[in-house]
Motif scaffolding. Structure first.
Motif, PDB file in Angstrom:
ATOM      1  N   TYR A  73       6.734  26.312 -27.162  1.00  0.00           N
ATOM      2  CA  TYR A  73       5.283  26.264 -27.232  1.00  0.00           C
ATOM      3  C   TYR A  73       4.861  25.593 -26.018  1.00  0.00           C
ATOM      4  CZ  TYR A  73       0.737  26.616 -29.409  1.00  0.00           C
ATOM      5  OH  TYR A  73      -0.737  26.708 -29.837  1.00  0.00           O
ATOM      6  N   PRO A  74       3.565  25.966 -25.321  1.00  0.00           N
ATOM      7  CA  PRO A  74       3.113  25.474 -23.930  1.00  0.00           C
ATOM      8  C   PRO A  74       2.898  24.064 -24.267  1.00  0.00           C
ATOM      9  CG  PRO A  74       2.357  27.481 -24.292  1.00  0.00           C
ATOM     10  CD  PRO A  74       3.114  27.222 -25.622  1.00  0.00           C
ATOM     11  N   ASN A 118      -8.583   8.401 -18.979  1.00  0.00           N
ATOM     12  CA  ASN A 118      -6.969   8.277 -19.188  1.00  0.00           C
ATOM     13  C   ASN A 118      -6.476   9.741 -19.427  1.00  0.00           C
ATOM     14  OD1 ASN A 118      -6.582   5.590 -19.488  1.00  0.00           O
ATOM     15  ND2 ASN A 118      -7.577   5.491 -21.354  1.00  0.00           N
ATOM     16  N   THR A 119      -5.274  10.059 -19.039  1.00  0.00           N
ATOM     17  CA  THR A 119      -4.443  11.321 -18.947  1.00  0.00           C
ATOM     18  C   THR A 119      -3.413  11.438 -20.055  1.00  0.00           C
ATOM     19  OG1 THR A 119      -4.728  11.617 -16.634  1.00  0.00           O
ATOM     20  CG2 THR A 119      -3.250  13.082 -17.652  1.00  0.00           C
ATOM     21  N   TYR A 120      -3.237  12.551 -20.875  1.00  0.00           N
ATOM     22  CA  TYR A 120      -2.468  12.802 -22.041  1.00  0.00           C
ATOM     23  C   TYR A 120      -1.898  14.002 -21.827  1.00  0.00           C
ATOM     24  CZ  TYR A 120      -5.026   8.523 -23.859  1.00  0.00           C
ATOM     25  OH  TYR A 120      -5.653   7.653 -24.186  1.00  0.00           O
ATOM     26  N   HIS A 121      -0.535  14.106 -22.473  1.00  0.00           N
ATOM     27  CA  HIS A 121       0.223  15.124 -22.212  1.00  0.00           C
ATOM     28  C   HIS A 121       0.328  15.464 -23.730  1.00  0.00           C
ATOM     29  CE1 HIS A 121       0.702  13.075 -18.337  1.00  0.00           C
ATOM     30  NE2 HIS A 121       1.158  14.428 -18.010  1.00  0.00           N
ATOM     31  N   THR A 122       0.582  16.813 -24.189  1.00  0.00           N
ATOM     32  CA  THR A 122       0.751  17.279 -25.363  1.00  0.00           C
ATOM     33  C   THR A 122       2.470  17.542 -25.652  1.00  0.00           C
ATOM     34  OG1 THR A 122       0.415  19.564 -25.101  1.00  0.00           O
ATOM     35  CG2 THR A 122      -1.294  17.977 -25.810  1.00  0.00           C
ATOM     36  N   TYR A 123       2.832  17.726 -26.818  1.00  0.00           N
ATOM     37  CA  TYR A 123       4.394  18.122 -26.787  1.00  0.00           C
ATOM     38  C   TYR A 123       4.556  18.834 -28.344  1.00  0.00           C
ATOM     39  CZ  TYR A 123       4.744  14.040 -29.899  1.00  0.00           C
ATOM     40  OH  TYR A 123       4.767  13.075 -30.981  1.00  0.00           O
ATOM     41  N   GLY A 124       5.341  19.773 -28.192  1.00  0.00           N
ATOM     42  CA  GLY A 124       5.852  20.352 -29.469  1.00  0.00           C
ATOM     43  C   GLY A 124       4.586  21.256 -29.994  1.00  0.00           C
ATOM     44  N   PHE A 125       4.737  21.824 -31.327  1.00  0.00           N
ATOM     45  CA  PHE A 125       3.770  22.648 -31.906  1.00  0.00           C
ATOM     46  C   PHE A 125       2.656  21.690 -32.185  1.00  0.00           C
ATOM     47  CE2 PHE A 125       7.672  25.006 -32.656  1.00  0.00           C
ATOM     48  CZ  PHE A 125       7.451  26.372 -32.319  1.00  0.00           C
ATOM     49  N   PRO A 126       1.541  22.480 -32.437  1.00  0.00           N
ATOM     50  CA  PRO A 126       0.168  21.866 -32.998  1.00  0.00           C
ATOM     51  C   PRO A 126       0.385  21.358 -34.072  1.00  0.00           C
ATOM     52  CG  PRO A 126      -0.377  24.023 -31.926  1.00  0.00           C
ATOM     53  CD  PRO A 126       1.092  24.052 -32.293  1.00  0.00           C
ATOM     54  N   THR A 145     -11.064  22.973 -34.709  1.00  0.00           N
ATOM     55  CA  THR A 145      -9.987  21.623 -34.615  1.00  0.00           C
ATOM     56  C   THR A 145      -8.661  22.281 -33.902  1.00  0.00           C
ATOM     57  OG1 THR A 145     -11.134  20.849 -36.393  1.00  0.00           O
ATOM     58  CG2 THR A 145      -9.103  19.856 -35.725  1.00  0.00           C
ATOM     59  N   TRP A 146      -8.160  21.402 -33.188  1.00  0.00           N
ATOM     60  CA  TRP A 146      -6.971  21.595 -32.641  1.00  0.00           C
ATOM     61  C   TRP A 146      -6.362  20.111 -32.323  1.00  0.00           C
ATOM     62  CZ3 TRP A 146      -5.498  20.327 -27.376  1.00  0.00           C
ATOM     63  CH2 TRP A 146      -4.721  21.285 -26.724  1.00  0.00           C
ATOM     64  N   VAL A 147      -4.893  19.949 -33.064  1.00  0.00           N
ATOM     65  CA  VAL A 147      -4.425  18.812 -33.214  1.00  0.00           C
ATOM     66  C   VAL A 147      -3.123  18.995 -32.639  1.00  0.00           C
ATOM     67  CG1 VAL A 147      -3.935  16.593 -34.601  1.00  0.00           C
ATOM     68  CG2 VAL A 147      -5.788  18.062 -35.161  1.00  0.00           C
TER      69      VAL A 147
END
Length: 256
Positions: A75-76, A85-93, A105-107
């Motif tokens: 998953y991208p 601040n800057t944040y990076h997502t990881y894994g599936f939503p 909503t997107w978590v």
């Protein structure tokens, strides 16, 4: 996503449609049997499949993909800013709305550093949603809740999510024309206007788009993790404990 573009064909009639959190916009009818309309159809398909990038097709311009969006390997991941601040997502939503109604909503799980396999202590929860125009920002609600801690009779907030960061998503004024200014930065004598991203920011072609009372604003909050999802329980006792904690959190926020 800010919006989703579609081509609808019924017989020889086709329309171009834009769907977002304020509803849908549908073009006039075009007829494939008409020479000019058929040429328009070919131009639309070529433009959408060959020329337009992900942002022009509706991707939030404040989000930077860290992986190929069409990848099937994983998953991208995305990089995005919340406040300063800057944040990076990881894994599936953790959760992703699949309907055209509501707040979209997107978590995601997120970290401050680009780490696709973070330790639990590094994990945060990033929530993006479109809030209604007259609705109080979620980040403001958390700030109000945190101020309640100062009260002598305030119940414990151990079961209430811990607020880390948040606010309306801001973009440069050049990317969103004629929207009321909410803040600005002055650097080197040049004023860089920042405005909140609203549905009207991509509806410039719609007459009186800004005067529409239903003009949702994109909002983000970052929360510290509070454990696992209730659906991951392994025993009935765990489920009851989670439900009790949720009820305790509700009583803390709404003591009445």
């Amino acid at each position: 996503m800010r919006y989703s573009l579609h081509v609808i064909i019924c017989g020889t009639i086709f329309n171009i449609c834009l769907f977002d959190r304020a509803g849908g916009v549908v073009s006039k009818d075009y007829d494939l049997k008409d020479g000019d309309d058929f040429e328009t159809f070919v131009r639309i398909i070529r433009r959408a499949t060959c020329d337009m990038d992900a942002y022009e097709l509706g991707l939030d311009p404040t989000v930077t993909p860290l992986d190929y969006l069409g990848s099937v390997a994983r998953y991208p991941r995305f990089k995005l800013e919340v406040g300063d601040n800057t944040y990076h997502t990881y894994g599936f939503p953790i959760w992703q709305s699949v309907t055209l109604q509501g707040r979209g909503t997107w978590v995601f799980g997120a970290t401050k550093e680009d780490n696709p396999n973070p330790d639990p202590c590094e994990s945060l929860v990033l929530k993006t949603t479109w809030r209604a125009s007259g609705r109080l920002p979620e980040s403001t609600l958390y700030e109000i809740i945190n101020k309640l801690k100062e009260g002598d009779n305030m119940p414990t907030l151990r079961c209430v999510a811990e607020f880390v960061d948040g606010g309306d998503v801001m973009i440069g004024e050049d990317a969103q024309q004629d929207i009321p200014t909410t803040s600005s930065d002055i650097k080197g004598g040049i004023v860089n206007q920042q405005v909140a991203m609203r549905v009207s920011s991509h509806r410039g072609f719609v007459e009186d788009a800004e005067s529409n009372p239903h003009n949702p604003t994109l909002h983000r909050v970052v929360l510290a993790t509070r454990g696992k999802s209730m659906v991951s329980y392994t025993s009935f006792a765990e489920l009851l404990t989670a439900a009790e904690c949720a009820a305790e959190g509700m009583r803390a926020v709404f003591p009445q």
